[in-house]
Design an enzyme around this catalytic site. Structure first.
Site, mmCIF file in Angstrom:
data_model
loop_
_atom_site.group_PDB
_atom_site.id
_atom_site.type_symbol
_atom_site.label_atom_id
_atom_site.label_comp_id
_atom_site.label_asym_id
_atom_site.label_seq_id
_atom_site.Cartn_x
_atom_site.Cartn_y
_atom_site.Cartn_z
ATOM 1 N N ASP A 307 0.865 -1.178 0.000
ATOM 2 C CA ASP A 307 0.000 0.000 0.000
ATOM 3 C C ASP A 307 0.908 1.237 0.000
ATOM 4 O OD1 ASP A 307 -2.431 1.503 0.250
ATOM 5 O OD2 ASP A 307 -1.911 1.806 2.360
ATOM 6 N N ASP A 506 -1.497 -0.818 6.159
ATOM 7 C CA ASP A 506 -1.703 -0.329 7.524
ATOM 8 C C ASP A 506 -3.134 0.105 7.802
ATOM 9 O OD1 ASP A 506 -1.655 2.039 5.940
ATOM 10 O OD2 ASP A 506 -1.165 3.200 7.730
ATOM 11 N N ASP A 510 -7.044 -2.152 3.986
ATOM 12 C CA ASP A 510 -6.048 -3.148 3.594
ATOM 13 C C ASP A 510 -6.330 -4.517 4.192
ATOM 14 O OD1 ASP A 510 -4.511 -1.279 2.148
ATOM 15 O OD2 ASP A 510 -3.557 -0.593 3.989
#
Length: 760
Positions: A307, A506, A510
């Protein structure tokens, strides 16, 4: 302690006592009684092994415990009770070693739990009052006495020295100045200090870590046994050799001796000991691995998804640039804006205040402050009316000045946020706030590629243009932008067909992707709880390069485990062949097998020494912070370089000469002494840590270029420009200023990245 572990330790104790007691009785001539005592001790272990084997077969698992069952039972059938007792003791002692290794890892992962604070010292009506941690609210002013644990995340009101070893693994205390953030769980290693709470107990860094550790301890996911993959080959081989030796010799004791030396303690224990040791090693460096299966898979990962926000980048706004009107001083613009922003609790406002404090600017208390939620705030600072916030709030329908014509487009393209500032009703500048790439991210990605990760993908929900800018600067293999949680899930599911995948994230969005990947890694220090719960690996330290450390440990652990398996099998097979030809009796075989056990387990315990380094072999966090603070003090000089280059063509000659004189003074008394000190004192030390004959040669070359460009600025400052060459000199000046500004910014970034990589 779990019941199964207690039973295993009890079996070891009973076996040991029965072997000693039987030997004592035998010395006094009671041979039959000694046999019964040995039989009793061996039978207790036999019952336990039988139960474990039945359970394994019930779950359709064909493990190596079957050989231990056959060897103990065979010795009893042949009335070799002493041999049965010795084999049982060897097996029970091996199990005890496994329990010890597991408990050691648990101790490493649970060391934080005993340090959890229970209360906080809060200022109430000018007095300190001890309150429960649950009563702390955002903005509370708290006191942390010497030796106490920081109760919640906060911003320092004054300087502090803290021990962050439980959070970061840094062995030396770290000093922070006013305005710096300190995470809960750090221990005050200096004088008492005050801080302003920026989190509650439930949302604090330390509470989040404790929840993760407890969840990992309660996890029921078993550690995968690599050795079981060899059981289908080893068990039939051992039984086959035993059967053939009995068939051709007619002596059942030879078969028993073969089975005894085939007792699979090396294979049963070597892999779990190596894996549990690796989990312990990673826990000490802030990487929480929830079960051994995840560690085994990490050694084979080929594709990694990251990410962007909060993972490859820091996830929080930082001051990237000050874009001021031509007649406005950038430092003064920041000082006025930060003075007003002190009254706002917004995260961007806190970042503006932190940037001003970092640069050593003197902030004053604003008056008559009015805040419009989500838009901005206004008030009076040092007799000036200041408005700060979004461009609609600050400018309204006013016409953009010429110098700011493309400002909004530029800020948007760079993926930044603009904090617009007006002084006494006149728009004066923008503070460009950006979520910057983590300092360690480029190094972490390079390390992962060196470890054999073949495909690195940025998987983000951010805009495509912003994502491409970040992705191109990091040289990732692919950028997949504007993704929803569902599309992230689909991308990872497709990639799993080509090999082991790993996802790092995080945020709450996600969590599905972390669960879908073969290995989910959560940035747990400040990340969302949902992400940490979905992941198999959690980075408790807010450093991405710890992931590369964990992958390297996983690969090295797999190598050591395979060495142990191969060594154990090879030695056992050799001993089986010797026993099959009648040269190794059962009791001697049991003792030989114990030596093999010890050798293989000691080899597996090498994992505990992987990647170890003393604090003397690293740069301390204090050294790194001092470097960054010095760079922060010097950055206004870099801003002046760029600003003067921009305005050189439009400034009157007397003003230009005065600005150049000020700039030249800054270069001679700030920049050049800093670079000279680095060459003389810091670079030799860093070179010793890196190794090689001259690892910082390129950095020293950069110093020489900085000196050369500074001399050109000095020459142009002191030169008397004639009318004929004025345009050429101005072009040379602008080129020099732009070049010097660019090389200094690059040089600062390189230094910080090198020092960060060497810091503990």
């Amino acid at each position: 302690m779990p019941l199964t572990n207690r039973i295993s330790l009890a079996q070891l104790g009973i076996c040991s006592m029965s072997l000693v007691a039987g030997g004592g009785v035998r010395l006094f001539g009671f041979g039959q009684l000694a046999g019964w005592i040995w039989l009793g001790g061996a039978s207790i272990v036999l019952v336990g092994v039988l139960a474990d084997t039945v359970v394994a077969l019930w779950h359709k698992k064909f493990g190596l415990d079957l050989i231990a069952l056959v060897s103990i039972a065979g010795a009893i059938v042949l009335q070799e009770y002493f041999t049965a007792a010795v084999i049982a003791l060897m097996f029970a002692s091996g199990r005890a070693l496994e329990i010890y290794a597991e408990r050691r890892a648990q101790d490493e992962m649970s060391a934080l739990l005993s340090k959890a604070p229970r209360c906080a010292n809060r200022y109430e009506n000018g007095q300190l009052v001890q309150v429960p941690l649950a009563a702390v609210r955002l903005g509370d002013r708290l006191a942390v006495r010497s030796g106490e644990t920081v109760p919640v995340d906060g911003t320092l009101v004054s300087g502090a020295t803290v021990d962050e070893s439980s959070l970061t693994g840094e062995s030396l205390p770290v000093s922070y100045g006013p305005g710096k953030s300190v995470g809960s769980g750090a221990v005050n290693a200096g004088d008492a200090f005050d801080l302003l709470a920026t989190s509650t107990e439930e949302d604090s860094t330390f509470s989040n870590i404790i929840r993760l550790v407890r969840a990992a301890q309660e996890s029921k996911a078993p550690a995968a046994r690599l050795a079981d993959r060899y059981a289908l080959m080893f068990v039939p081989l051992a039984l086959g050799i035993a059967g053939l030796s009995w068939l051709f010799s007619g002596d059942p004791n030879r078969a028993l001796a073969v089975v005894v030396v085939a007792t699979p303690c090396p294979l049963i224990l070597a892999v779990p000991v190596a894996i549990v040791s690796a989990m312990s090693r990673c826990a000490r460096r802030g990487v929480l691995i929830k079960h051994g299966g995840a560690l085994e898979k990490m050694a084979e990962v080929k594709t990694m998804f990251f990410d962007k926000t909060g993972t490859l980048t820091g996830g929080k706004a930082r001051l990237a640039a000050i874009l001021a009107a031509p007649a406005v001083d950038q430092e003064e613009l920041l000082r006025l804006a930060a003075s007003l922003e002190q009254m706002s609790g917004h995260t961007i406002a806190q970042a503006v205040v932190g940037a001003a404090i970092e640069r050593g600017l003197r902030l004053t208390v604003p008056e008559r402050v009015i805040e419009q939620a989500g838009a901005g705030l206004s008030g009076w600072v040092d007799g000036k009316q200041i408005s700060i916030g979004g461009h609609d709030y600050v400018l309204g329908t006013a016409t953009w000045p010429a110098w700011a014509a493309n400002l909004v487009e530029r800020i948007g393209y760079e993926g930044a946020a603009g904090v617009y500032v007006a002084i006494d009703g006149t728009f004066c500048g923008v503070l460009q706030m950006a979520d910057e790439i983590r300092l360690e991210t480029p190094r972490a990605l390079r390390m992962l590629r060196a470890l054999g990760v073949g495909h690195i993908v940025m998987l983000t929900g951010d805009r495509a243009d912003v994502a491409r800018t970040i992705g191109n600067s990091l040289a990732v293999d692919a950028v997949v932008a504007e993704q929803t949680p569902a599309s992230k899930l689909a991308a990872i599911s497709e990639a799993r067909r080509d090999g082991v995948t790993l996802m790092v994230g995080d945020g709450i969005n996600d969590a599905p992707a972390l669960a879908a990947a073969d290995i989910g890694v959560a940035m747990g220090a400040r990340g969302a709880a949902a992400a940490a719960e979905s992941a198999q690996v959690v980075l408790l330290v807010d450093r991405l390069d710890r992931l590369a450390f964990a992958v390297r440990i996983a690969q090295q652990t797999r190598t050591i485990a395979l060495q142990s398996v191969a060594g154990g099998m090879g030695l056992s097979i050799a001993a089986m062949l010797v026993a099959a030809f009648g040269y190794l009796p059962p009791v001697a075989g049991a003792l030989l097998q114990e030596l093999i056990d010890v050798a293989v387990i000691l080899n597996a315990l090498r994992v505990l020494r992987l990647e170890t380094a003393t604090s003397a072999e690293r740069i301390s966090a204090n050294d790194l912070d001092k470097l960054k603070e010095e760079h922060a003090r010097l950055r206004p000089v870099l801003d002046r370089l760029a600003r003067l280059a921009d305005q050189a063509a439009n400034l009157p000659a007397p003003v230009m000469r005065e600005e150049l004189l000020l700039l030249n003074e800054s270069l001679r008394h700030q920049i050049l002494p800093h670079e000279s000190n680095d060459d003389v004192t810091l670079y030799p030390r860093v070179a010793r840590l890196i190794g090689g004959e001259d690892p910082l040669a390129s950095m020293s070359s950069t110093h020489r270029e900085i000196y050369r460009l500074s001399r050109i600025v000095d020459r142009l400052t002191n030169a008397t420009l004639g009318e004929g060459d004025e345009e050429a000199s101005m072009q040379e000046l602008r080129r020099t200023l732009y070049a010097l500004e660019a090389i200094l910014r690059l040089h600062f970034a390189q230094e910080e990245e090198i020092y960060y990589g060497l810091a503990s």
